[in-house]
Design a protein around this motif. Structure first.
Motif, PDB file in Angstrom:
ATOM      1  N   HIS A  24      -4.503 -10.483  -4.381  1.00 12.80           N
ATOM      2  CA  HIS A  24      -3.192 -10.061  -4.870  1.00 12.80           C
ATOM      3  C   HIS A  24      -2.345 -11.250  -5.313  1.00 12.80           C
ATOM      4  N   GLY A  25      -2.356 -12.313  -4.512  1.00 11.61           N
ATOM      5  CA  GLY A  25      -1.553 -13.486  -4.851  1.00 11.61           C
ATOM      6  C   GLY A  25      -1.936 -14.093  -6.188  1.00 11.61           C
ATOM      7  N   GLU A  26      -3.222 -14.171  -6.442  1.00 10.44           N
ATOM      8  CA  GLU A  26      -3.717 -14.751  -7.689  1.00 10.44           C
ATOM      9  C   GLU A  26      -3.311 -13.897  -8.893  1.00 10.44           C
ATOM     10  N   VAL A  27      -3.473 -12.580  -8.762  1.00  5.03           N
ATOM     11  CA  VAL A  27      -3.136 -11.672  -9.860  1.00  5.03           C
ATOM     12  C   VAL A  27      -1.629 -11.688 -10.110  1.00  5.03           C
ATOM     13  N   ALA A  28      -0.836 -11.668  -9.025  1.00  4.08           N
ATOM     14  CA  ALA A  28       0.618 -11.682  -9.166  1.00  4.08           C
ATOM     15  C   ALA A  28       1.080 -12.961  -9.874  1.00  4.08           C
ATOM     16  N   ALA A  29       0.507 -14.086  -9.493  1.00  6.82           N
ATOM     17  CA  ALA A  29       0.877 -15.353 -10.130  1.00  6.82           C
ATOM     18  C   ALA A  29       0.518 -15.331 -11.611  1.00  6.82           C
ATOM     19  N   GLU A  30      -0.652 -14.817 -11.935  1.00  7.79           N
ATOM     20  CA  GLU A  30      -1.093 -14.740 -13.328  1.00  7.79           C
ATOM     21  C   GLU A  30      -0.180 -13.838 -14.160  1.00  7.79           C
ATOM     22  N   LEU A  31       0.293 -12.741 -13.544  1.00  8.16           N
ATOM     23  CA  LEU A  31       1.171 -11.807 -14.255  1.00  8.16           C
ATOM     24  C   LEU A  31       2.633 -12.235 -14.225  1.00  8.16           C
ATOM     25  N   GLY A  32       2.952 -13.224 -13.379  1.00  5.22           N
ATOM     26  CA  GLY A  32       4.316 -13.715 -13.290  1.00  5.22           C
ATOM     27  C   GLY A  32       5.250 -12.752 -12.563  1.00  5.22           C
ATOM     28  N   ILE A  33       4.708 -12.065 -11.549  1.00  2.00           N
ATOM     29  CA  ILE A  33       5.513 -11.108 -10.776  1.00  2.00           C
ATOM     30  C   ILE A  33       5.337 -11.409  -9.295  1.00  2.00           C
ATOM     31  N   PRO A  34       6.285 -10.965  -8.454  1.00  2.00           N
ATOM     32  CA  PRO A  34       6.121 -11.147  -7.006  1.00  2.00           C
ATOM     33  C   PRO A  34       4.936 -10.323  -6.483  1.00  2.00           C
ATOM     34  N   VAL A  35       4.341 -10.778  -5.388  1.00  2.00           N
ATOM     35  CA  VAL A  35       3.204 -10.082  -4.784  1.00  2.00           C
ATOM     36  C   VAL A  35       3.610  -8.666  -4.375  1.00  2.00           C
ATOM     37  N   GLY A  36       4.821  -8.497  -3.877  1.00  2.00           N
ATOM     38  CA  GLY A  36       5.299  -7.173  -3.479  1.00  2.00           C
ATOM     39  C   GLY A  36       5.333  -6.195  -4.655  1.00  2.00           C
ATOM     40  N   THR A  37       5.712  -6.698  -5.809  1.00  2.00           N
ATOM     41  CA  THR A  37       5.730  -5.856  -7.014  1.00  2.00           C
ATOM     42  C   THR A  37       4.311  -5.431  -7.381  1.00  2.00           C
ATOM     43  N   LEU A  38       3.381  -6.368  -7.284  1.00  2.00           N
ATOM     44  CA  LEU A  38       1.985  -6.031  -7.584  1.00  2.00           C
ATOM     45  C   LEU A  38       1.469  -4.986  -6.597  1.00  2.00           C
ATOM     46  N   ARG A  39       1.761  -5.179  -5.320  1.00  2.00           N
ATOM     47  CA  ARG A  39       1.321  -4.202  -4.313  1.00  2.00           C
ATOM     48  C   ARG A  39       1.920  -2.823  -4.588  1.00  2.00           C
TER      49      ARG A  39
END
Length: 176
Positions: A140-155
């Motif tokens: 999740h952390g890697e994908v969130a960083a790549e998308l430029g969003i917080p991990v909570g938003t990705l979750r």
């Protein structure tokens, strides 16, 4: 004498059977290893499709995908029936064909088609979140960083995307 609506429905049913019947039969035969059971599956698929014709929406899934989703359910039902009543195969004349049901490549391929159709119904944000985290298994952390969003938003996108995916699969007639 049938009216124009009934004649059109009969024509469409024949066209659907001509286009997909043989492929559905081969799928059922590979899964069940029984010619008679495979024929019964195809018949049941088209019977269920006819009964549920009002629920078919070409915007949600192609006819082939919808029929294979029904076929998958019918094959599972047939396998369960034989598992619960193994003596029934002997009555049907198939005692010597104790071929175990193999949920293998064929069902995996059908499942992939169905999931791909359902994923296409999701919004881009939810689809990307699910594909990256669940299908590709990325952290999740890697994908969130790549998308430029917080991990909570990705979750959150994953959570609501999975809910929407579940709903899309139900609308396509896929049973859990």
């Amino acid at each position: 004498m049938p009216g124009p609506v009934e004649a059109l429905e009969a024509f469409e049913a024949r066209a659907a059977y001509a286009a997909h019947g043989a492929e559905l039969y081969r799928f059922a035969l590979r899964q069940l290893g029984d010619d008679g059971a495979a024929q019964d599956v195809v018949q049941e698929v088209f019977l269920r499709a006819w009964r549920a014709a009002d629920s078919y929406d070409p915007q949600l899934a192609g006819l082939r995908t919808w029929l294979f989703a029904i076929a998958r359910n019918v094959v599972v039902d047939e396998a369960r029936r034989f598992a619960v009543r193994p003596w029934q195969r002997a009555l049907d004349g198939d005692a010597g064909h104790d071929v175990p049901v193999d949920v293998g490549l064929d069902e995996t391929l059908v499942d992939a088609w169905v999931v791909e159709e359902a994923l296409g119904r999701l919004g881009t944000d939810h689809r990307v979140a699910i594909v990256q985290t669940h299908l590709l298994g990325r952290p999740h952390g890697e994908v969130a960083a790549e998308l430029g969003i917080p991990v909570g938003t990705l979750r959150s996108r994953v959570f609501y995307g999975l809910k929407a995916l579940r709903l899309a699969l139900e609308e396509m007639g896929v049973e859990p």
